[in-house]
Write a protein that holds these residues in place. Structure first.
Motif, short mmCIF file in Angstrom:
data_model
loop_
_atom_site.label_atom_id
_atom_site.label_comp_id
_atom_site.label_asym_id
_atom_site.label_seq_id
_atom_site.Cartn_x
_atom_site.Cartn_y
_atom_site.Cartn_z
N PHE A 6 0.83 -1.21 0.00
CA PHE A 6 0.00 0.00 0.00
C PHE A 6 0.86 1.26 0.00
O PHE A 6 0.79 2.03 -0.93
CB PHE A 6 -0.99 -0.04 1.16
N PRO A 7 1.69 1.48 1.01
CA PRO A 7 2.62 2.63 0.85
C PRO A 7 3.82 2.16 0.03
O PRO A 7 4.57 1.29 0.45
CB PRO A 7 3.02 2.98 2.28
N ASP A 8 3.94 2.71 -1.16
CA ASP A 8 5.00 2.25 -2.07
C ASP A 8 6.40 2.55 -1.54
O ASP A 8 7.36 1.88 -1.92
CB ASP A 8 4.83 2.89 -3.45
N ASP A 9 6.54 3.55 -0.69
CA ASP A 9 7.87 3.89 -0.21
C ASP A 9 8.30 3.05 0.99
O ASP A 9 9.45 3.07 1.37
CB ASP A 9 7.94 5.38 0.14
N ALA A 10 7.37 2.31 1.61
CA ALA A 10 7.72 1.50 2.78
C ALA A 10 8.40 0.21 2.33
O ALA A 10 7.85 -0.55 1.54
CB ALA A 10 6.47 1.17 3.58
N LYS A 11 9.60 0.00 2.84
CA LYS A 11 10.33 -1.23 2.50
C LYS A 11 10.06 -2.26 3.58
O LYS A 11 10.27 -2.01 4.77
CB LYS A 11 11.83 -0.95 2.41
#
Length: 97
Positions: free
Chosen positions: A70-75
């Motif tokens: 969902f959050p594309d920046d969360a790894k």
């Protein structure tokens, strides 16, 4: 014990002692050589481990790239990636049924 056995016993133990004395590695190795070999083995083992981790991290990055997040920046962490992939595959399997 029979007389033949008692006559052979001292000789037999002497042979055993000689065999034990010769069971070593041969010449004593130089301390510097041993240290150099240990260092070389350790460096090779470190290289293998580093390469193994690089391959594992590359595989996890490839897996992260195909998982929907969902959050594309969360790894995701390694364990989160594996758990999410497992759950995602299970969900896709259920939707096919």
């Amino acid at each position: 014990p029979s007389p033949a056995r008692t006559a052979l016993a001292p000789r037999d133990t002497a042979v055993r002692r000689k065999g034990k004395a010769r069971r070593g590695r041969g010449k004593a190795r130089n301390e510097g050589l041993l240290s150099k070999q240990k260092r070389s083995r350790r460096m090779k083992a470190n290289d293998r481990e580093r390469n193994r981790m690089h391959h594992l991290n590359s595989a996890l990055d490839a897996l992260r790239s195909v998982l929907p997040t969902f959050p594309d920046d969360a790894k995701l962490t390694k364990i989160e990636t594996l758990r999410f992939a497992h759950n995602y595959i299970w969900a896709l399997t259920q939707s096919l049924r």
